[in-house]
Scaffold this active site. Structure first.
Site, short mmCIF file in Angstrom:
data_model
loop_
_atom_site.label_atom_id
_atom_site.label_comp_id
_atom_site.label_asym_id
_atom_site.label_seq_id
_atom_site.Cartn_x
_atom_site.Cartn_y
_atom_site.Cartn_z
N PRO A 1 -8.47 4.07 15.03
CA PRO A 1 -8.51 5.07 13.96
C PRO A 1 -9.34 6.32 14.26
O PRO A 1 -9.37 7.24 13.44
CB PRO A 1 -9.11 4.30 12.78
CG PRO A 1 -9.86 3.17 13.40
CD PRO A 1 -9.18 2.84 14.68
N TYR B 1 -6.05 17.09 16.41
CA TYR B 1 -6.55 16.46 15.18
C TYR B 1 -5.77 16.94 13.96
O TYR B 1 -5.42 16.16 13.08
CB TYR B 1 -8.04 16.77 15.02
CG TYR B 1 -8.75 15.90 14.00
CD1 TYR B 1 -9.41 14.73 14.38
CD2 TYR B 1 -8.77 16.25 12.64
CE1 TYR B 1 -10.06 13.94 13.45
CE2 TYR B 1 -9.41 15.46 11.71
CZ TYR B 1 -10.06 14.31 12.11
OH TYR B 1 -10.69 13.52 11.18
C1 LIG Z 1 -7.72 -2.01 7.46
C2 LIG Z 1 -7.03 -0.77 8.02
C3 LIG Z 1 -7.73 0.44 8.04
C4 LIG Z 1 -7.11 1.59 8.56
N1 LIG Z 1 -7.82 2.76 8.60
C5 LIG Z 1 -7.23 3.86 9.12
C6 LIG Z 1 -7.92 5.09 9.19
O1 LIG Z 1 -9.07 5.18 8.80
N2 LIG Z 1 -7.26 6.17 9.71
C7 LIG Z 1 -5.95 6.07 10.15
O2 LIG Z 1 -5.36 7.07 10.59
N3 LIG Z 1 -5.29 4.93 10.10
C8 LIG Z 1 -5.88 3.83 9.59
N4 LIG Z 1 -5.20 2.69 9.54
C9 LIG Z 1 -3.82 2.73 9.98
C10 LIG Z 1 -2.89 3.23 8.88
O3 LIG Z 1 -3.24 2.61 7.68
C11 LIG Z 1 -1.46 2.90 9.32
O4 LIG Z 1 -1.19 3.62 10.50
C12 LIG Z 1 -0.40 3.21 8.27
O5 LIG Z 1 -0.54 2.37 7.16
C13 LIG Z 1 0.99 3.05 8.87
O6 LIG Z 1 1.96 3.09 7.85
P1 LIG Z 1 3.24 2.14 7.95
O7 LIG Z 1 4.05 2.44 6.75
O8 LIG Z 1 3.85 2.28 9.29
O9 LIG Z 1 2.67 0.66 7.91
P2 LIG Z 1 1.94 -0.12 6.71
O10 LIG Z 1 1.16 0.81 5.87
O11 LIG Z 1 1.23 -1.27 7.35
O12 LIG Z 1 3.15 -0.64 5.83
C14 LIG Z 1 3.96 -1.70 6.23
C15 LIG Z 1 4.38 -2.46 4.99
O13 LIG Z 1 5.31 -3.49 5.36
C16 LIG Z 1 5.04 -4.63 4.59
N5 LIG Z 1 5.57 -5.80 5.29
C17 LIG Z 1 5.07 -6.41 6.39
N6 LIG Z 1 5.83 -7.45 6.73
C18 LIG Z 1 6.83 -7.51 5.82
C19 LIG Z 1 7.92 -8.40 5.62
N7 LIG Z 1 8.12 -9.44 6.45
N8 LIG Z 1 8.76 -8.17 4.58
C20 LIG Z 1 8.55 -7.13 3.74
N9 LIG Z 1 7.51 -6.27 3.87
C21 LIG Z 1 6.67 -6.45 4.90
C22 LIG Z 1 3.53 -4.64 4.45
O14 LIG Z 1 3.11 -5.40 3.32
C23 LIG Z 1 3.20 -3.16 4.32
O15 LIG Z 1 3.09 -2.73 2.98
C24 LIG Z 1 -5.79 1.53 9.05
C25 LIG Z 1 -5.10 0.31 9.02
C26 LIG Z 1 -5.71 -0.84 8.53
C27 LIG Z 1 -4.94 -2.13 8.53
#
Ligand SMILES: Cc1cc2nc3c(=O)[nH]c(=O)nc-3n(C[C@H](O)[C@H](O)[C@H](O)COP(=O)(O)OP(=O)(O)OC[C@H]3O[C@@H](n4cnc5c(N)ncnc54)[C@H](O)[C@@H]3O)c2cc1C
Length: 399
Positions: free
Chosen positions: A300, A392
């Site tokens: 991150p 950034y």
């Molecule tokens: C604890 C934590 C802290 C973070 N802090 C930062 C930060 O400070 N800065 C930063 O840039 N990034 C951070 N990140 C990363 C950032 O949150 C992610 O890059 C971002 O959420 C990506 O979005 P996404 O939609 O690809 O995935 P996600 O937000 O992970 O969304 C994926 C979704 O799919 C759902 N899912 C999973 N499996 C299944 C299934 N089998 N069936 C149906 N649904 C499912 C999940 O419940 C989730 O809601 C952090 C991540 C975590 C875990």
């Protein structure tokens, strides 16, 4: 005979209702392309989970100009720079001066609130709290998503294109056969100990601090809640840390002759965030397309995770829209390569920021001094600072 499943038909089936899945659903609906999202968590859990907090200008534009919401402009905070702090001194990287851009402090759960409200407002089909998700027939013209909905009904979505936006622990990328899927990653010998505290902001912008004791990030959430992290051993148990010990450690990492002091308050959340750099290649298999954390994760430090997820969606939306409006699959065929070009740039930036700002537990005196030389080089050089500012705040779309 197996249990009777309710069959739903749509053009694009999306697994995952995080920022990537919901933003794609919103854009597709705006272009008249019907889609269904299935999400395993319930709405309230996602809305109250704290994750990322910094939006690039391109991500802000997707929310505002894309018709999701303008709340990021009224309730988020524009930041025109960050402080790099090392040797006890702060050095501002002035984004506006260097590259004429800014970022916005706007927590990921607010992004989710805006996207889910927009899907509801526009009559989107998002099914929360599903279980047992499976994806099948990915090589066929009718890939399918099987799941049990919140009411316990077994359902099957027959779609034409299937998008895996199910995050870093999801099932979709694991459905790409092992002989085709190539996973590239590195682990880091440290984690982030994160806190949320009820306190006023200690600084107007984020402070990225390098010290002999390790890295610290002094960040904000809003006027009364602040987010801070410090580099910790991945085996630490947050429950072993008292509030007093946490504040002492954080303060030691930002101490300096300027007398900078953190504004303290009650700590109401403690987490340990382990991270790694990971890329799954290719990001497409048959009619399955990966987007966001499903295809890659970054540490991150460069604030790239959420922004990269939205950047994938921008590219994937263009490809799907072009496919349905021109019947040409060219952009779909190019999706993986196009998305991966930005992913690897962001991987490099996130790796660079992480290694420059953290102190490896086994770092020699040479390595420690070399890192300080690198930081001094970045802040002393307009070109070095501009590279950081440009990366950034976010490269232009398509770059
Ligand atoms: C604890 C934590 C802290 C973070 N802090 C930062 C930060 O400070 N800065 C930063 O840039 N990034 C951070 N990140 C990363 C950032 O949150 C992610 O890059 C971002 O959420 C990506 O979005 P996404 O939609 O690809 O995935 P996600 O937000 O992970 O969304 C994926 C979704 O799919 C759902 N899912 C999973 N499996 C299944 C299934 N089998 N069936 C149906 N649904 C499912 C999940 O419940 C989730 O809601 C952090 C991540 C975590 C875990």
């Amino acid at each position: 005979m197996g249990a009777v499943r309710t069959v739903l038909r749509t053009k694009v089936g999306i697994v995952g209702g995080g920022p990537a899945g919901l933003m794609l659903s919103h854009l597709l609906a705006g272009a008249g392309i019907e889609n269904i999202v299935v999400e395993k968590r319930d709405h309230e859990t996602i809305r109250t989970t704290q994750r990322a907090g910094i939006l690039e200008h391109g991500s802000v534009r997707m929310l505002t100009e894309g018709g999701v919401s303008n709340r990021v402009l009224s309730e988020g905070h524009r930041h025109d720079g960050i402080d790099l702090r090392f040797g006890g001194e702060s050095h501002r990287i002035d984004f506006q001066d260097l590259v004429g851009e800014s970022v916005w402090l706007y927590p990921q759960n607010e992004v989710f609130a805006d996207l889910s409200a927009a899907r509801e407002r526009d009559g989107g089909d998002v099914r929360y709290a599903v279980s047992g998700t499976e994806i099948v027939d990915l090589e066929s013209n009718t890939p399918k998503i099987r799941f049990t909905d919140a009411a316990g009904n077994d359902c099957e979505i027959h779609c034409e294109l299937l998008v895996g936006a199910d995050g870093s622990q999801g099932i979709c990328r694991r459905s790409i056969p092992a002989g085709i899927r190539s996973e590239k990653f590195i682990e880091y010998p440290f984690a982030w100990f994160g806190i949320l505290t009820q306190a006023p902001a200690s600084a107007p912008e984020l402070i990225y601090a390098n010290s002999d004791r390790g890295f610290a990030l002094i960040s904000q959430r809003n006027d009364s809640i602040q987010r801070m992290y410090f580099q910790a051993d991945p085996s630490e148990n947050p429950d072993d840390w008292s509030e007093e010990r946490i504040w002492e450690e954080l303060q030691l990492r930002v101490d300096g002759p300027d007398g900078f002091e953190l504004k303290q308050g009650p700590i109401f959340e403690k987490t340990l965030l382990k991270f790694r750099s990971y890329v799954c290649e290719p990001m497409r298999y048959g009619n399955l397309f990966l987007a966001g954390d499903a295809g890659h994760t970054v540490p991150p430090t460069g604030a790239k995770g959420l922004n990269l997820a939205l950047a994938d969606v921008r590219v994937l939306f263009e490809a799907i829209d072009s496919y349905y409006s021109t019947k040409s699959a060219d952009l779909l065929d190019g999706y993986s390569d196009r998305a991966l070009a930005r992913v690897w740039r962001a991987q490099n930036f996130s790796y660079w920021m992480t290694s420059m700002l953290h102190t490896r537990p086994d770092a020699s005196e040479f390595e420690r001094r070399r890192t300080l030389g690198e930081l001094e080089g970045v802040v002393a050089s307009r070109h070095g600072s501009a590279y950081l500012a440009e990366a950034y705040t976010g490269w232009p779309a398509g770059a």
